[in-house]
Design an enzyme around this catalytic site. Structure first.
Site, PDB file in Angstrom:
ATOM      1  N   SER A  12       2.234  -6.086  -7.162  1.00 51.08           N
ATOM      2  CA  SER A  12       2.507  -4.765  -6.852  1.00 51.08           C
ATOM      3  C   SER A  12       3.214  -4.791  -5.931  1.00 51.08           C
ATOM      4  CB  SER A  12       1.657  -3.921  -7.134  1.00 51.08           C
ATOM      5  OG  SER A  12       0.953  -4.496  -6.399  1.00 51.08           O
ATOM      6  N   VAL A  62      -8.928  -6.290 -11.610  1.00 49.51           N
ATOM      7  CA  VAL A  62      -9.453  -7.744 -11.650  1.00 49.51           C
ATOM      8  C   VAL A  62     -11.192  -8.092 -12.022  1.00 49.51           C
ATOM      9  CG1 VAL A  62      -6.788  -8.638 -11.297  1.00 49.51           C
ATOM     10  CG2 VAL A  62      -9.027  -8.875  -9.565  1.00 49.51           C
ATOM     11  N   ASN A  88      -3.896 -13.673  -7.996  1.00 52.24           N
ATOM     12  CA  ASN A  88      -3.678 -13.789  -6.318  1.00 52.24           C
ATOM     13  C   ASN A  88      -4.036 -12.135  -5.741  1.00 52.24           C
ATOM     14  OD1 ASN A  88      -1.375 -13.363  -3.656  1.00 52.24           O
ATOM     15  ND2 ASN A  88      -1.337 -11.338  -5.184  1.00 52.24           N
ATOM     16  N   SER A 140      -6.884 -19.108   0.886  1.00 50.22           N
ATOM     17  CA  SER A 140      -6.484 -18.754   2.794  1.00 50.22           C
ATOM     18  C   SER A 140      -6.980 -19.802   3.582  1.00 50.22           C
ATOM     19  CB  SER A 140      -7.502 -17.367   3.318  1.00 50.22           C
ATOM     20  OG  SER A 140      -6.735 -17.268   4.248  1.00 50.22           O
ATOM     21  N   TYR A 153     -15.179 -11.825   3.415  1.00 45.78           N
ATOM     22  CA  TYR A 153     -13.836 -12.713   3.206  1.00 45.78           C
ATOM     23  C   TYR A 153     -13.496 -13.884   3.131  1.00 45.78           C
ATOM     24  CZ  TYR A 153      -8.013 -13.651   3.195  1.00 45.78           C
ATOM     25  OH  TYR A 153      -7.457 -13.312   2.583  1.00 45.78           O
ATOM     26  N   ILE A 186       0.490 -14.437   6.542  1.00 49.46           N
ATOM     27  CA  ILE A 186       1.877 -13.954   6.574  1.00 49.46           C
ATOM     28  C   ILE A 186       2.056 -12.232   7.332  1.00 49.46           C
ATOM     29  CG2 ILE A 186       2.819 -14.199   3.807  1.00 49.46           C
ATOM     30  CD1 ILE A 186       1.734 -17.016   4.743  1.00 49.46           C
TER      31      ILE A 186
HETATM   32  P1  NAP Z   1      -1.640  -7.169  -0.001  1.00 49.67           P
HETATM   33  O1  NAP Z   1      -0.574  -6.942   0.768  1.00 49.67           O
HETATM   34  O2  NAP Z   1      -2.522  -6.395   0.344  1.00 49.67           O
HETATM   35  O3  NAP Z   1      -1.543  -6.614  -1.393  1.00 49.67           O
HETATM   36  C1  NAP Z   1      -3.258  -6.992  -2.185  1.00 49.67           C
HETATM   37  C2  NAP Z   1      -1.874  -7.053  -3.397  1.00 49.67           C
HETATM   38  O4  NAP Z   1      -3.621  -7.194  -4.488  1.00 49.67           O
HETATM   39  C3  NAP Z   1      -1.616  -5.688  -3.777  1.00 49.67           C
HETATM   40  O5  NAP Z   1      -1.292  -6.075  -5.138  1.00 49.67           O
HETATM   41  C4  NAP Z   1      -2.848  -4.759  -4.999  1.00 49.67           C
HETATM   42  O6  NAP Z   1      -2.961  -4.104  -5.337  1.00 49.67           O
HETATM   43  C5  NAP Z   1      -3.844  -5.861  -5.758  1.00 49.67           C
HETATM   44  N1  NAP Z   1      -4.859  -5.874  -5.584  1.00 49.67           N
HETATM   45  C6  NAP Z   1      -6.158  -5.723  -4.653  1.00 49.67           C
HETATM   46  N2  NAP Z   1      -7.216  -5.547  -5.220  1.00 49.67           N
HETATM   47  C7  NAP Z   1      -6.770  -5.398  -6.263  1.00 49.67           C
HETATM   48  C8  NAP Z   1      -7.645  -5.024  -7.714  1.00 49.67           C
HETATM   49  N3  NAP Z   1      -9.165  -5.132  -7.690  1.00 49.67           N
HETATM   50  N4  NAP Z   1      -7.152  -6.000  -9.383  1.00 49.67           N
HETATM   51  C9  NAP Z   1      -5.997  -5.877  -9.245  1.00 49.67           C
HETATM   52  N5  NAP Z   1      -4.929  -6.032  -8.048  1.00 49.67           N
HETATM   53  C10 NAP Z   1      -5.323  -6.297  -6.650  1.00 49.67           C
HETATM   54  O7  NAP Z   1      -2.117  -8.589   0.218  1.00 49.67           O
HETATM   55  P2  NAP Z   1      -1.200  -9.737   0.570  1.00 49.67           P
HETATM   56  O8  NAP Z   1      -1.657 -10.199   1.998  1.00 49.67           O
HETATM   57  O9  NAP Z   1      -0.215  -9.801  -0.429  1.00 49.67           O
HETATM   58  O10 NAP Z   1      -2.486 -10.930   0.110  1.00 49.67           O
HETATM   59  C11 NAP Z   1      -2.292 -11.271  -1.194  1.00 49.67           C
HETATM   60  C12 NAP Z   1      -2.948 -12.687  -1.127  1.00 49.67           C
HETATM   61  O11 NAP Z   1      -3.075 -13.263  -0.886  1.00 49.67           O
HETATM   62  C13 NAP Z   1      -4.712 -12.342  -1.735  1.00 49.67           C
HETATM   63  O12 NAP Z   1      -5.591 -12.383  -2.114  1.00 49.67           O
HETATM   64  C14 NAP Z   1      -5.061 -12.735  -0.324  1.00 49.67           C
HETATM   65  O13 NAP Z   1      -6.359 -12.367   0.191  1.00 49.67           O
HETATM   66  C15 NAP Z   1      -4.193 -13.895   0.136  1.00 49.67           C
HETATM   67  N6  NAP Z   1      -4.105 -14.321   1.622  1.00 49.67           N
HETATM   68  C16 NAP Z   1      -3.234 -12.967   2.415  1.00 49.67           C
HETATM   69  C17 NAP Z   1      -2.363 -13.379   3.671  1.00 49.67           C
HETATM   70  C18 NAP Z   1      -1.854 -12.510   4.826  1.00 49.67           C
HETATM   71  O14 NAP Z   1      -1.823 -13.086   5.891  1.00 49.67           O
HETATM   72  N7  NAP Z   1      -1.071 -11.356   4.320  1.00 49.67           N
HETATM   73  C19 NAP Z   1      -3.544 -14.874   4.339  1.00 49.67           C
HETATM   74  C20 NAP Z   1      -4.233 -15.766   3.704  1.00 49.67           C
HETATM   75  C21 NAP Z   1      -4.216 -15.779   1.808  1.00 49.67           C
HETATM   76  P3  NAP Z   1      -2.757  -2.543  -5.821  1.00 49.67           P
HETATM   77  O15 NAP Z   1      -1.832  -2.070  -4.831  1.00 49.67           O
HETATM   78  O16 NAP Z   1      -1.516  -2.262  -7.030  1.00 49.67           O
HETATM   79  O17 NAP Z   1      -4.001  -2.284  -5.805  1.00 49.67           O
END
Ligand code: NAP
Length: 245
Positions: A12, A62, A88, A140, A153, A186
């Site tokens: 989303s 999830v 993801n 990550s 985390y 990111i």
């Molecule tokens: P984000 O902007 O906070 O988005 C998180 C996404 O995960 C949202 O679409 C949210 O959906 C969904 N989500 C969270 N809990 C959920 C659940 N229980 N069931 C289904 N969906 C769920 O995060 P992001 O930065 O895009 O991160 C995405 C992935 O990349 C994560 O696994 C994160 O750990 C990893 N990551 C991010 C970074 C970074 O710097 N941003 C770095 C390394 C790894 P809703 O809003 O609909 O609940």
């Protein structure tokens, strides 16, 4: 070539949304999973349909096995079986180890690790019957090197790497590839807890002297999903501007 379907959990917003759009541009039909952000998921679906492929949005937490099973049933009934799985969905939490509660620790693990396990296990019967499939987990760089004040985390992301590597060995004889992407910093909503100064410091610490964008992650996922990476499995691909060198 027959149409192929990709499920991207947590698409989303942020990285997941960008991956879903990138895979739609690659020609896959897309299942957009969301938990809380229904309006944002709707916007992602609109963009996917504008690209000209089929899209469906499904609400499921999830970490909840029953909801994940229902999600797979509803995808199967309405659009087909999942050929490409991108796990993801994830949450982060900043806390010193002495302050984190058991409940907060468990919430991180049930979303990040058990959530990944749940979707992989539900995707497998079809992939095993077809003897093909590509699973991409989003870990990550903190799962590789550990982050101060993000122990839960970091531990959960290290677990995802262990799970992905184990499954790559286990599922390779069945023609299923499993790879993990380890993003660096990111710029998404997940960074909202960090001050402008902290983000500037993180960019400064990154050898390429910038933060990454969701598109940077989506590009490598596109490659790992495709047959262009047909001899690649069990890898953890850093998308981190050189942070983990
Ligand atoms: P984000 O902007 O906070 O988005 C998180 C996404 O995960 C949202 O679409 C949210 O959906 C969904 N989500 C969270 N809990 C959920 C659940 N229980 N069931 C289904 N969906 C769920 O995060 P992001 O930065 O895009 O991160 C995405 C992935 O990349 C994560 O696994 C994160 O750990 C990893 N990551 C991010 C970074 C970074 O710097 N941003 C770095 C390394 C790894 P809703 O809003 O609909 O609940």
């Amino acid at each position: 070539m027959p149409r192929r379907l990709a499920l991207v959990t947590g698409s989303s917003r942020g990285i997941g949304a960008e991956i879903a759009i990138r895979l739609a541009k690659d020609g896959y039909d897309i299942a957009v999973n969301y938990n809380k952000s229904e309006e944002q998921a709707r916007k992602v679906i609109e963009r996917i349909k504008d690209i000209g492929v089929k899209g469906i949005m499904i609400k499921a937490d999830v970490s909840n096995r029953a909801q994940v099973e229902e999600m797979f049933d509803s995808i199967r009934r309405s659009i087909g079986n999942v050929d490409i799985l991108v796990s993801n969905a994830g949450i982060s939490y900043v806390s010193q180890i002495q302050d984190i509660t058991q409940e907060e620790w468990r919430q991180i693990f049930s979303t990040n690790v058990e959530g990944t396990f749940n979707v992989i296990q539900c995707a497998l019967p079809y992939m095993l019957s077809e003897k093909k499939g590509s699973i991409i987990t989003i870990s990550s760089m903190w799962g590789l090197r550990g982050a101060s004040c993000e122990s839960a985390y970091s531990a959960s992301k290290a677990a995802i790497i262990g799970l992905s590597r184990s499954l790559a060995s286990e599922l390779a004889p069945s023609g299923i590839r499993v790879n993990s992407v380890a993003p660096g910093v990111i710029h998404t909503d997940m960074m909202d807890d960090f001050s402008k100064q902290t983000l500037e410091n993180l960019a400064e610490e990154t050898p390429l002297r910038k933060l990454g964008s969701p598109k940077d992650v989506a590009e490598i996922v596109s490659f790992l999903a495709s047959d262009k990476s047909s001899f690649i499995t069990g890898q953890v691909v850093g998308v981190d501007g050189g942070f983990t060198i």
